[in-house]
Design a protein around this motif. Structure first.
Motif, short mmCIF file in Angstrom:
data_model
loop_
_atom_site.label_atom_id
_atom_site.label_comp_id
_atom_site.label_asym_id
_atom_site.label_seq_id
_atom_site.Cartn_x
_atom_site.Cartn_y
_atom_site.Cartn_z
N PRO A 90 0.80 -1.24 0.00
CA PRO A 90 0.00 0.00 0.00
C PRO A 90 0.83 1.28 0.00
O PRO A 90 0.40 2.31 -0.52
CB PRO A 90 -0.83 -0.11 1.28
N ASP A 91 2.06 1.23 0.55
CA ASP A 91 2.89 2.44 0.56
C ASP A 91 3.61 2.66 -0.78
O ASP A 91 4.37 3.61 -0.93
CB ASP A 91 3.90 2.40 1.71
N GLY A 92 3.39 1.76 -1.76
CA GLY A 92 3.97 1.94 -3.09
C GLY A 92 5.29 1.24 -3.30
O GLY A 92 5.83 1.23 -4.40
N ASN A 93 5.87 0.64 -2.27
CA ASN A 93 7.12 -0.09 -2.40
C ASN A 93 6.83 -1.56 -2.74
O ASN A 93 5.74 -2.06 -2.48
CB ASN A 93 7.95 0.01 -1.13
N ARG A 94 7.82 -2.21 -3.28
CA ARG A 94 7.67 -3.62 -3.66
C ARG A 94 8.26 -4.51 -2.56
O ARG A 94 9.37 -4.30 -2.10
CB ARG A 94 8.39 -3.90 -4.97
N ARG A 95 7.50 -5.52 -2.17
CA ARG A 95 7.99 -6.55 -1.24
C ARG A 95 8.34 -7.76 -2.08
O ARG A 95 7.53 -8.24 -2.86
CB ARG A 95 6.94 -6.91 -0.21
N VAL A 96 9.57 -8.26 -1.91
CA VAL A 96 10.05 -9.44 -2.65
C VAL A 96 10.40 -10.52 -1.64
O VAL A 96 11.14 -10.27 -0.69
CB VAL A 96 11.30 -9.10 -3.51
N VAL A 97 9.86 -11.70 -1.85
CA VAL A 97 10.13 -12.84 -0.97
C VAL A 97 10.72 -13.95 -1.81
O VAL A 97 10.12 -14.40 -2.79
CB VAL A 97 8.84 -13.34 -0.28
N GLU A 98 11.91 -14.38 -1.45
CA GLU A 98 12.56 -15.52 -2.09
C GLU A 98 12.61 -16.63 -1.06
O GLU A 98 13.06 -16.41 0.07
CB GLU A 98 13.95 -15.16 -2.59
N ASP A 102 13.78 -27.68 1.75
CA ASP A 102 14.37 -28.98 1.42
C ASP A 102 14.42 -29.81 2.70
O ASP A 102 14.24 -29.30 3.79
CB ASP A 102 15.76 -28.83 0.78
N PRO A 103 14.66 -31.11 2.59
CA PRO A 103 14.65 -31.97 3.77
C PRO A 103 15.75 -31.66 4.78
O PRO A 103 15.57 -31.88 5.97
CB PRO A 103 14.84 -33.38 3.21
N LEU A 104 16.86 -31.14 4.33
CA LEU A 104 17.98 -30.88 5.23
C LEU A 104 17.80 -29.58 6.01
O LEU A 104 17.94 -29.54 7.24
CB LEU A 104 19.29 -30.85 4.44
N LEU A 105 17.50 -28.49 5.29
CA LEU A 105 17.42 -27.17 5.93
C LEU A 105 16.00 -26.73 6.28
O LEU A 105 15.82 -25.73 6.95
CB LEU A 105 18.07 -26.13 5.02
N GLY A 106 15.00 -27.40 5.77
CA GLY A 106 13.62 -27.00 6.02
C GLY A 106 13.26 -25.78 5.17
O GLY A 106 13.84 -25.54 4.12
N PHE A 107 12.30 -24.99 5.66
CA PHE A 107 11.84 -23.82 4.93
C PHE A 107 12.64 -22.59 5.36
O PHE A 107 12.90 -22.39 6.54
CB PHE A 107 10.36 -23.57 5.22
N SER A 108 13.02 -21.79 4.40
CA SER A 108 13.65 -20.49 4.72
C SER A 108 13.19 -19.48 3.70
O SER A 108 12.92 -19.81 2.55
CB SER A 108 15.18 -20.61 4.74
N ALA A 109 13.10 -18.23 4.15
CA ALA A 109 12.64 -17.15 3.27
C ALA A 109 13.45 -15.89 3.57
O ALA A 109 13.79 -15.61 4.71
CB ALA A 109 11.15 -16.89 3.48
N GLN A 110 13.75 -15.16 2.52
CA GLN A 110 14.38 -13.86 2.65
C GLN A 110 13.39 -12.83 2.09
O GLN A 110 12.94 -12.96 0.95
CB GLN A 110 15.69 -13.78 1.87
N VAL A 111 13.10 -11.85 2.91
CA VAL A 111 12.12 -10.82 2.53
C VAL A 111 12.86 -9.50 2.42
O VAL A 111 13.64 -9.14 3.30
CB VAL A 111 11.00 -10.71 3.59
N ARG A 112 12.63 -8.79 1.34
CA ARG A 112 13.25 -7.47 1.19
C ARG A 112 12.22 -6.53 0.57
O ARG A 112 11.26 -6.95 -0.06
CB ARG A 112 14.53 -7.55 0.36
N VAL A 126 14.43 -6.81 5.51
CA VAL A 126 13.66 -6.46 6.69
C VAL A 126 13.29 -7.69 7.51
O VAL A 126 13.05 -7.58 8.70
CB VAL A 126 12.39 -5.67 6.31
N GLU A 127 13.23 -8.85 6.88
CA GLU A 127 12.88 -10.06 7.62
C GLU A 127 13.62 -11.24 7.02
O GLU A 127 13.86 -11.28 5.83
CB GLU A 127 11.38 -10.37 7.53
N GLU A 128 13.96 -12.18 7.88
CA GLU A 128 14.51 -13.42 7.39
C GLU A 128 13.91 -14.54 8.22
O GLU A 128 13.86 -14.45 9.44
CB GLU A 128 16.03 -13.44 7.48
N TRP A 129 13.41 -15.56 7.53
CA TRP A 129 12.75 -16.66 8.22
C TRP A 129 13.56 -17.93 7.98
O TRP A 129 13.35 -18.66 7.03
CB TRP A 129 11.35 -16.86 7.66
N PRO A 130 14.54 -18.20 8.87
CA PRO A 130 15.33 -19.42 8.68
C PRO A 130 14.51 -20.65 9.08
O PRO A 130 13.48 -20.54 9.74
CB PRO A 130 16.50 -19.22 9.63
#
Length: 135
Positions: A90-98, A102-112, A126-130
């Motif tokens: 809503p503030d006009g900026n783009r949120r990108v989530v990569e 996998d079985p070894l590391l599980g789920f992880s996400a990098q948010v910028r 701004v956030e990282e979900w290891p």
């Protein structure tokens, strides 16, 4: 025995039919023997089942009337998933989530966040979900 022409033809036809039937029975007998002895092999079709999930998809939306701008890409090969999505906040900026999983590391996400006011300005992550520790 009659020696007339009709009887001679009839006997000749009977003789030919008997020879044909004998030859046919012999050929069929040999074929049956070869097939049962597996000398003649039949083609076999081997089905290999691959139950490993595989997929890939992507989409994008750019609706100028509603301002809805987003995209996503994801692919999976077995237990490995990677993907990326983005949206305009809503503030006009783009949120990108990569993200990846996998079985070894599980789920992880990098948010910028990408500042759209400047063509190359990128905000810090701004956030990282290891992956959660399972130990």
């Amino acid at each position: 025995m009659c020696a007339c022409l009709f009887c001679l033809k009839t006997n000749l036809i009977k003789s030919l039919i008997m020879k044909f039937l004998c030859i046919t029975v012999c050929v069929l007998s040999v074929c049956a023997t070869l097939i049962s002895a597996s000398v003649i092999e039949h083609p076999t079709i081997e089905l290999i089942e691959d139950n490993t999930p595989h997929y890939e998809f992507q989409y994008s939306v750019h609706d100028v009337h509603t301002g809805d701008v987003k995209d996503q890409f994801e692919h999976r090969r077995g237990d490995y998933v990677t993907g990326r999505y983005s949206l305009i906040e809503p503030d006009g900026n783009r949120r990108v989530v990569e993200y990846s999983s996998d079985p070894l590391l599980g789920f992880s996400a990098q948010v910028r966040r990408e500042l759209l006011g400047s063509p190359h300005a990128v905000a810090q992550t701004v956030e990282e979900w290891p992956a959660p520790a399972n130990h």
